[in-house]
Design an enzyme around this catalytic site. Structure first.
Site, short mmCIF file in Angstrom:
data_model
loop_
_atom_site.label_atom_id
_atom_site.label_comp_id
_atom_site.label_asym_id
_atom_site.label_seq_id
_atom_site.Cartn_x
_atom_site.Cartn_y
_atom_site.Cartn_z
N GLN A 102 32.75 9.63 38.14
CA GLN A 102 32.07 8.65 38.69
C GLN A 102 32.21 9.29 40.30
O GLN A 102 31.94 8.76 41.12
CB GLN A 102 32.97 7.14 38.81
CG GLN A 102 32.67 6.71 37.51
CD GLN A 102 33.53 5.63 37.30
OE1 GLN A 102 34.75 5.48 37.54
NE2 GLN A 102 32.88 4.27 36.84
N ASN A 103 32.89 10.42 40.34
CA ASN A 103 33.10 11.25 41.71
C ASN A 103 32.11 12.03 41.80
O ASN A 103 31.50 12.44 41.07
CB ASN A 103 34.47 11.83 41.71
CG ASN A 103 35.77 11.23 41.53
OD1 ASN A 103 35.84 9.72 41.59
ND2 ASN A 103 36.76 11.53 40.70
N VAL A 104 31.75 12.00 43.37
CA VAL A 104 30.47 12.97 43.74
C VAL A 104 31.13 14.04 44.63
O VAL A 104 30.31 14.61 45.06
CB VAL A 104 29.80 12.06 44.85
CG1 VAL A 104 29.02 10.76 43.89
CG2 VAL A 104 30.64 11.61 45.96
N HIS A 120 27.55 9.56 39.34
CA HIS A 120 27.06 8.96 40.89
C HIS A 120 26.45 10.11 41.57
O HIS A 120 26.26 9.76 43.02
CB HIS A 120 28.29 8.01 41.43
CG HIS A 120 28.53 6.73 40.63
ND1 HIS A 120 29.76 6.26 40.67
CD2 HIS A 120 28.06 6.30 39.49
CE1 HIS A 120 30.05 5.32 39.95
NE2 HIS A 120 28.54 5.25 39.05
N CYS A 184 8.29 17.21 54.03
CA CYS A 184 7.47 16.19 54.12
C CYS A 184 7.61 15.40 55.26
O CYS A 184 6.84 14.39 55.46
CB CYS A 184 7.31 15.39 52.98
SG CYS A 184 8.49 13.96 52.57
N GLY A 221 41.93 7.76 36.03
CA GLY A 221 42.00 7.39 37.40
C GLY A 221 40.75 6.35 37.76
O GLY A 221 40.11 6.57 38.90
N CYS A 265 47.12 11.02 37.17
CA CYS A 265 46.02 11.93 36.44
C CYS A 265 46.81 13.24 36.53
O CYS A 265 46.75 14.00 35.39
CB CYS A 265 44.91 12.02 37.10
SG CYS A 265 43.81 10.48 36.94
ZN ZN Z 1 10.51 15.16 51.55
#
Ligand code: ZN
Length: 279
Positions: A102-104, A120, A184, A221, A265
């Site tokens: 779940q950690n980024v 995530h 864009c 954790g 942990c």
């Molecule tokens: Zn774009």
């Protein structure tokens, strides 16, 4: 559940995992020893996270978000894997089928884990909401620094409250200049799942596939506050497979746990590595 000592619970977990395959589900508690705060932990200051609809719906919200995230990245981008991350990477040769996180923060990959589902997302990447182009966060930081030269002083961060998704609470954001998609001109967002946003379907399916091939699910954790993590515990319990939970403090999955270890942990994974790798 019987009341057992943490030593007994750890011994039972080692016994359960020996000779079996397992998958790890990790949360913020995994990265606290890397200096990334757990905003759901007992000592944290609770901040209200920005909702996805707020981010997409208003340029002002995006300006506020990026002003904070720009500052927060300076610390999260420098975080290093801790011994727990390294132990988990080493355990791929001792029955561990993969890691769902779940950690980024990208620290499992940085530690050498090869089979990781970033449930995530990944704070190290930026996604365009309009053309879906992915780009590097480091490059985004360079662009933001170039258009916001007044924010270059690191002193500002001393007063910022950092959160594990790289967000930080800062006061000055009204003058912050945004950078748009170079392809864009669209709206850029860190490639992380916001509150109010769904985890992409293919990612969820990949995670379920990992859970299904393993004999045991080990939560590390996470207080399992959000359904995106809790559903895997429910899924495994429903199919009659054991669930081990290692977390400081109670979790929403405790009643479904075969074994619960109220502990950190890093030290628990050191024990797992020593015991399972030696076997
Ligand atoms: Zn774009």
């Amino acid at each position: 559940m019987d009341v057992v000592s943490e030593t007994d619970a750890l011994a039972a977990a080692l016994d359960l995992l020996e000779g079996r395959t397992w998958v790890a589900l990790t949360g913020a508690g995994m990265s606290t020893d890397s200096g990334i705060p757990d905003y759901r932990g007992p000592t944290s200051i609770r901040a209200t996270p920005m909702q996805f609809s707020e981010f997409t719906g208003s340029a002002e919200a995006r300006r506020r978000y990026w002003a904070r995230s720009y500052q927060g990245w300076r610390r999260i981008g420098q975080a290093q894997p801790n011994p727990g991350h390294r132990a988990l990477a080493a355990l791929e040769t001792a029955g561990l089928c993969g890691v769902i996180t779940q950690n980024v923060d990208g620290l499992h990959q940085a530690a050498g884990s090869r089979r990781v589902v970033n449930l995530h997302g990944d704070i190290g990447r930026v996604v365009c909401l309009d053309c879906e182009r992915l780009s590097s966060r480091v490059e985004m930081q360079r662009r933001l620094a170039a258009v916001n030269p007044d924010l270059a002083s690191p002193v500002r961060l001393e007063h910022a409250e950092l959160r594990p998704d790289g967000d930080a609470v800062v006061e000055q954001w009204h003058d912050f200049v945004l950078a748009d998609c170079t392809e864009c001109g669209g709206r850029l967002k860190p490639d992380v799942v916001f509150f109010g946003e769904s985890v992409p379907r293919d990612r969820v399916e990949h995670a379920y596939a990992l859970v299904d091939v393993a004999d045991v699910l080990v939560v590390l954790g996470s207080s399992l506050t959000v359904m995106s993590g809790l559903r895997f515990v429910r899924h495994n319990a429903k199919r009659g497979q054991p669930v081990v939970i290692i977390n400081r403090g109670p979790t929403r999955g405790d009643l479904l746990a075969t074994i619960k270890i109220d502990g950190g942990c890093t030290e628990s994974l050191a024990a797992l590595r020593a015991y399972l790798s030696a076997g």
